[in-house]
Design an enzyme around this catalytic site. Sequence first.
Site, short mmCIF file in Angstrom:
data_model
loop_
_atom_site.label_atom_id
_atom_site.label_comp_id
_atom_site.label_asym_id
_atom_site.label_seq_id
_atom_site.Cartn_x
_atom_site.Cartn_y
_atom_site.Cartn_z
N GLN A 31 65.76 24.13 36.25
CA GLN A 31 66.67 24.25 35.12
C GLN A 31 67.67 25.38 35.37
O GLN A 31 67.49 26.20 36.27
CB GLN A 31 65.88 24.53 33.85
CG GLN A 31 64.98 25.75 33.95
CD GLN A 31 63.77 25.69 33.05
OE1 GLN A 31 63.76 25.02 32.02
NE2 GLN A 31 62.71 26.38 33.44
N HIS A 62 56.89 33.72 18.22
CA HIS A 62 55.65 33.98 18.95
C HIS A 62 54.48 34.28 18.03
O HIS A 62 53.35 33.87 18.30
CB HIS A 62 55.88 35.12 19.95
CG HIS A 62 56.81 34.76 21.05
ND1 HIS A 62 57.89 35.53 21.41
CD2 HIS A 62 56.84 33.67 21.87
CE1 HIS A 62 58.54 34.95 22.41
NE2 HIS A 62 57.93 33.82 22.70
N ASP A 86 58.35 33.46 28.99
CA ASP A 86 58.78 34.80 28.59
C ASP A 86 57.61 35.71 28.27
O ASP A 86 57.75 36.93 28.21
CB ASP A 86 59.73 34.73 27.40
CG ASP A 86 59.14 33.96 26.22
OD1 ASP A 86 58.13 34.41 25.67
OD2 ASP A 86 59.71 32.91 25.86
N ASP A 137 52.37 22.44 36.58
CA ASP A 137 52.73 21.44 35.57
C ASP A 137 51.69 21.45 34.45
O ASP A 137 50.54 21.06 34.66
CB ASP A 137 52.79 20.06 36.23
CG ASP A 137 53.32 18.98 35.31
OD1 ASP A 137 53.18 19.12 34.08
OD2 ASP A 137 53.88 17.99 35.81
N GLY A 138 52.09 21.91 33.27
CA GLY A 138 51.17 21.97 32.15
C GLY A 138 50.67 20.62 31.71
O GLY A 138 49.52 20.47 31.27
N ASP A 155 54.11 25.82 24.10
CA ASP A 155 55.29 26.66 23.92
C ASP A 155 56.37 26.15 24.88
O ASP A 155 56.67 26.76 25.90
CB ASP A 155 54.92 28.11 24.22
CG ASP A 155 56.07 29.08 23.98
OD1 ASP A 155 57.16 28.61 23.59
OD2 ASP A 155 55.88 30.28 24.21
N SER A 156 56.97 25.03 24.53
CA SER A 156 57.87 24.33 25.43
C SER A 156 59.32 24.45 24.99
O SER A 156 59.62 24.89 23.88
CB SER A 156 57.50 22.85 25.49
OG SER A 156 57.76 22.23 24.24
N GLU A 158 62.99 22.19 24.41
CA GLU A 158 63.22 20.89 23.78
C GLU A 158 62.86 19.78 24.77
O GLU A 158 62.75 20.02 25.98
CB GLU A 158 64.68 20.78 23.33
CG GLU A 158 65.02 21.75 22.20
CD GLU A 158 66.39 21.51 21.61
OE1 GLU A 158 66.70 20.36 21.27
OE2 GLU A 158 67.17 22.47 21.50
N PRO A 162 61.95 19.39 32.45
CA PRO A 162 60.52 19.50 32.73
C PRO A 162 59.64 19.42 31.50
O PRO A 162 58.42 19.24 31.62
CB PRO A 162 60.40 20.89 33.39
CG PRO A 162 61.62 21.63 32.98
CD PRO A 162 62.70 20.60 32.82
#
Length: 277
Positions: A31, A62, A86, A137-138, A155-156, A158, A162
Amino acid sequence: MNLWFTEKQTESFGITAKVNKVLHSEKTEFQQLDMLETEEFGNMLLLDGMVMTSEKDEFVYHEMIAHVSLFTHPNPRKVLVVGGGDGGTVKQVLKHPFVEKVIQVEIDEKVVNYSKRFLPEIASAYDDDRSELIVGDGFMHILNSEDEFDIILIDSTEPVGPAANLFTKGFYAGISKALKDDGIFVAQTDNPWFKPELIKNAVQDTKEYFDVTRLYTCNIPTYPSGMWTFTLGSKKYDPILVSEDTIFDVDTKYYTPEIHRASFVLPKFVQELCKNE
């Protein structure tokens, strides 16, 4: 010369922030990653031109993705965080002393690296002995897990690039399998003003696999519309039945026992998105 950044949130609407300087800009393997120093919100992380977090308002997102489920589950020991490079979600989870292990699966290691550099307060928990970072890869990590986690937090970004697989019905089935028999998951599910169908689909898909499905909201000024939603799926425990007496004091700026309950009170037009088809 004044430099401004605009996130085009729809074809006819956006949010604009004055930029003091560009701290970093790079096309990673996955990205476009940008770090900006903004005048109003401090340092800000962008992925593919979308605001992910900022120093000024990060605590809202968070805290709300983490504490609602952690205070709903009576004994959360092992937590999985998918995405969240983050580090802010991991930081909030680790405020709970009974959590023994937090595994984070982030597909783009450069998000982690530049967050440590430019968002050090948000990414401060990566050195905690209870946290483990897996670069991968989650989606696949969850599909390869079974009866392992008390809580899973998605916690992705939009549902583009990926993160696209993290909004599919098969992913919710995988989450259910990866959770223990009293497990809880929370996923960020965007906003009801511009993405009502996403919320509607997320809620309906969650209902297929979880006995308790709840949508809740918070206010995040740098996110589209400012009104943000999370979808919670629980195999056993209902977050609206949590007693305020069981919510012990943690270091928060947004989340409180009263906010825990109030966040599930939805405007009527949002309630409509949660109705069974």
